[in-house]
Design a protein around this motif. Structure first.
Motif, mmCIF file in Angstrom:
data_model
loop_
_atom_site.group_PDB
_atom_site.id
_atom_site.type_symbol
_atom_site.label_atom_id
_atom_site.label_comp_id
_atom_site.label_asym_id
_atom_site.label_seq_id
_atom_site.Cartn_x
_atom_site.Cartn_y
_atom_site.Cartn_z
ATOM 1 N N UNK A 15 0.833 -1.205 0.000
ATOM 2 C CA UNK A 15 0.000 0.000 0.000
ATOM 3 C C UNK A 15 0.865 1.251 0.000
ATOM 4 N N UNK A 16 0.267 2.356 -0.418
ATOM 5 C CA UNK A 16 1.003 3.611 -0.502
ATOM 6 C C UNK A 16 1.380 4.161 0.871
ATOM 7 N N UNK A 17 0.675 3.738 1.934
ATOM 8 C CA UNK A 17 0.993 4.239 3.271
ATOM 9 C C UNK A 17 1.907 3.288 4.043
ATOM 10 N N UNK A 18 2.420 2.259 3.361
ATOM 11 C CA UNK A 18 3.304 1.299 4.029
ATOM 12 C C UNK A 18 4.678 1.908 4.281
ATOM 13 N N UNK A 19 5.131 1.858 5.531
ATOM 14 C CA UNK A 19 6.480 2.308 5.885
ATOM 15 C C UNK A 19 7.301 1.072 6.248
ATOM 16 N N UNK A 20 7.898 0.461 5.221
ATOM 17 C CA UNK A 20 8.611 -0.800 5.417
ATOM 18 C C UNK A 20 9.989 -0.577 6.012
ATOM 19 N N UNK A 21 10.437 -1.546 6.821
ATOM 20 C CA UNK A 21 11.808 -1.514 7.315
ATOM 21 C C UNK A 21 12.686 -2.342 6.378
ATOM 22 N N UNK A 22 13.976 -2.366 6.610
ATOM 23 C CA UNK A 22 14.931 -2.900 5.627
ATOM 24 C C UNK A 22 14.756 -4.394 5.346
ATOM 25 N N UNK A 23 14.249 -5.165 6.315
ATOM 26 C CA UNK A 23 14.095 -6.613 6.100
ATOM 27 C C UNK A 23 12.634 -7.010 5.893
ATOM 28 N N UNK B 109 -7.650 -23.631 -3.760
ATOM 29 C CA UNK B 109 -6.489 -24.451 -4.081
ATOM 30 C C UNK B 109 -5.973 -25.253 -2.886
ATOM 31 N N UNK B 110 -6.616 -25.097 -1.733
ATOM 32 C CA UNK B 110 -6.225 -25.845 -0.551
ATOM 33 C C UNK B 110 -4.916 -25.401 0.060
ATOM 34 N N UNK B 111 -4.542 -24.142 -0.176
ATOM 35 C CA UNK B 111 -3.306 -23.594 0.378
ATOM 36 C C UNK B 111 -3.601 -22.686 1.571
ATOM 37 N N UNK B 112 -2.610 -22.525 2.432
ATOM 38 C CA UNK B 112 -2.792 -21.729 3.643
ATOM 39 C C UNK B 112 -2.348 -20.282 3.439
ATOM 40 N N UNK B 113 -2.988 -19.413 4.194
ATOM 41 C CA UNK B 113 -2.537 -18.036 4.354
ATOM 42 C C UNK B 113 -1.758 -17.961 5.652
ATOM 43 N N UNK B 114 -0.584 -17.346 5.634
ATOM 44 C CA UNK B 114 0.249 -17.286 6.828
ATOM 45 C C UNK B 114 0.396 -15.846 7.308
ATOM 46 N N UNK B 115 -0.076 -15.578 8.520
ATOM 47 C CA UNK B 115 0.136 -14.268 9.131
ATOM 48 C C UNK B 115 1.559 -14.197 9.664
ATOM 49 N N UNK B 116 2.246 -13.095 9.388
ATOM 50 C CA UNK B 116 3.629 -12.903 9.837
ATOM 51 C C UNK B 116 3.624 -11.880 10.985
ATOM 52 N N UNK B 117 3.673 -12.330 12.236
ATOM 53 C CA UNK B 117 3.558 -11.409 13.383
ATOM 54 C C UNK B 117 4.615 -10.311 13.407
ATOM 55 N N UNK B 118 5.818 -10.612 12.901
ATOM 56 C CA UNK B 118 6.887 -9.613 12.942
ATOM 57 C C UNK B 118 6.626 -8.449 11.993
ATOM 58 N N UNK B 119 5.586 -8.584 11.134
ATOM 59 C CA UNK B 119 5.256 -7.526 10.186
ATOM 60 C C UNK B 119 3.980 -6.799 10.573
ATOM 61 N N UNK B 120 3.834 -6.535 11.856
ATOM 62 C CA UNK B 120 2.798 -5.622 12.320
ATOM 63 C C UNK B 120 3.381 -4.219 12.155
ATOM 64 N N UNK B 121 2.888 -3.494 11.158
ATOM 65 C CA UNK B 121 3.527 -2.261 10.718
ATOM 66 C C UNK B 121 2.850 -1.027 11.321
ATOM 67 N N UNK C 280 13.215 -1.498 14.414
ATOM 68 C CA UNK C 280 14.081 -0.326 14.382
ATOM 69 C C UNK C 280 13.311 0.967 14.195
ATOM 70 N N UNK C 281 11.980 0.897 14.362
ATOM 71 C CA UNK C 281 11.142 2.072 14.176
ATOM 72 C C UNK C 281 10.881 2.769 15.514
ATOM 73 N N UNK C 282 10.750 4.102 15.507
ATOM 74 C CA UNK C 282 10.452 4.818 16.752
ATOM 75 C C UNK C 282 9.042 4.504 17.236
ATOM 76 N N UNK C 283 8.881 4.403 18.532
ATOM 77 C CA UNK C 283 7.580 4.100 19.136
ATOM 78 C C UNK C 283 7.279 5.160 20.183
ATOM 79 N N UNK C 284 6.185 5.904 20.028
ATOM 80 C CA UNK C 284 5.845 6.932 21.016
ATOM 81 C C UNK C 284 5.460 6.317 22.352
ATOM 82 N N UNK C 285 5.612 7.076 23.397
ATOM 83 C CA UNK C 285 5.248 6.595 24.732
ATOM 84 C C UNK C 285 3.743 6.405 24.831
ATOM 85 N N UNK C 286 3.334 5.359 25.530
ATOM 86 C CA UNK C 286 1.914 5.099 25.715
ATOM 87 C C UNK C 286 1.328 5.997 26.804
#
Length: 424
Positions: free
Chosen positions: A146-154, A244-256, A352-358
């Protein structure tokens, strides 16, 4: 049934709903807290085509393009379609091209204008059809961004990694809203999105903003033809994989992280649109989801009103049961949300992304935001059920089913810069 009997009944019903929510959320929490970042060796990585459809210049588009062009991935190319010759996104893309000149980028980027605006699907699907026609058979994986995706290097490595399992046909991440200003609409959307993350994880519902699909699945399922009659891209992918009987895999490390702010009106419109897509592509499960959600939130809202009413007329025992049920349910929901938020922030920080204080003003607003989220969610579900016309990025569509889409009006965005077909 006396009022006291109803009060105790409502109490135990809310306790039951809280237990069900806790059970469902626990599965997602376990996945998020136990996540591992998988970054395969270069030799084991397939060739990837990243597809990006642009309409308008999102606030973080320039940064998103820069990140997308510098992925730590050995063999990938980015294919971009911009909605029209006068679209403001051209200015951002050209600036990114100018900044990339003379610098080492990890990939080649191809940019073109949308040539055919199909009237039987969304403009995004028209763009994807054009992009799928551009890529050749050398690409083993197709990635939607998506156009609003801010991807990290990996990001790309982690997204493609699950496809090493032949039983997995597609893998996806998700977004977590981290608004910077803390507008009430932003907080309401943030709360409602947590429900979406859990539902999408358990129901294997992909997010098209960060989605990798085997090229063989695209070809064998006839996904290109399906998109010519679709309103969104991710719903048809789920249907194709199921066949097609294939699985969808959620990747937890890619919560963006998504840091955009919005008002309450936009939050309601956004949630209604997302739920409309769910209703369209999960029509058999939608009645159950609708009854459960409206039942839970309806009883919760009625319990709050009755608790206040009983206090005013002096029915203190009844008021206690009503208030106790509402308080326990509220406490459970808030606790689950905070645990999800902690897990999400931990993942985003690991990217490696900044996270504001909760802590701070936003925390003080959250109880009100959660109450408003109940109202907004109920309203959005009802609207999604009844709605037939949807406005998305200034374009009006009529949606009667997964393959019954009509483009009704198309407002072309304009900019002062001249367009061009470019390769970076």
């Amino acid at each position: 049934m006396t009022l006291l009997h109803f009060a105790t009944f409502a109490f135990w019903v809310l306790i039951g709903f809280a237990a069900v929510n806790a059970l469902c959320t626990t599965f997602s929490l376990v996945a998020l807290f136990r996540h591992r970042r998988e970054t395969p060796d270069d030799d084991n990585l397939p060739r990837v085509a990243v597809l990006l459809c642009l309409r308008g210049a999102d606030p973080n588009l320039a940064g998103g393009l820069r990140r997308l062009m510098k992925q730590q991935y050995p063999d990938y190319e980015v294919f971009i379609v911009i909605d029209s010759d006068t679209d403001p996104a051209w200015g951002v893309v050209k600036q990114s091209a100018d900044n990339a000149e003379g610098k080492s980028t990890a990939c080649q980027v191809h940019v073109s204008t949308l040539r055919q605006r199909l009237e039987t699907c969304s403009l995004k699907c028209s763009s994807l059809v054009q992009l799928l026609d551009q890529i050749d058979d050398s690409f083993e994986v197709v990635v939607l961004a998506d156009s609003d995706l801010e991807s990290h290097s990996t990001w790309l490595r982690e997204l493609v990694a699950p496809l090493a399992d032949p039983r997995v046909g597609a893998s996806f991440g998700n977004r977590w809203f981290l608004p910077s200003r803390g507008w009430m609409g932003s907080l309401v959307r943030q709360v409602c999105n947590a429900i979406g993350v859990v539902t999408m994880h358990l129901g294997q519902i992909p997010w098209g903003g960060s989605l990798a699909i085997r090229a063989s699945v695209v070809k064998e399922s006839g996904l290109r033809e399906t998109l010519t009659r679709s309103i969104v891209d991710d719903g048809p992918v789920r249907v194709a994989l199921k066949k097609q009987g294939l699985r969808l895999q959620f990747v937890p490390s890619l919560l963006m992280a998504n840091r955009e702010d919005c008002d309450l009106r936009f939050a309601h419109s956004f949630l209604t649109r997302q739920l409309k897509w769910t209703q369209t592509y999960m029509s058999s499960q939608w009645p159950i989801m609708l009854v459960y959600t409206l039942g839970v939130l309806g009883i919760y809202m009625a319990t709050l009103v009755l608790a206040i009413g009983c206090v005013l007329i002096g029915y203190h025992v009844e008021a206690f049961w009503f208030a106790a049920g509402a308080a326990i349910y509220s406490g459970a929901v808030m606790t689950l949300w905070f645990l999800l938020d902690v897990a999400a922030r931990r993942i985003i920080r690991a990217q490696g992304e900044p996270v504001p204080s909760i802590l701070g003003v936003q925390l003080l607003k959250l109880p009100l935001a959660m109450l408003l989220a109940v109202v907004v969610h109920v309203s959005a579900m009802i609207c999604a059920t009844l709605l037939r016309r949807v406005i998305w990025r200034g374009v009006t569509y009529e949606v009667h089913g997964p393959s019954e889409v009509h483009l009704l009006s198309d407002g072309v965005m304009t900019a002062s810069l001249e367009p061009a077909n470019v390769s970076l």
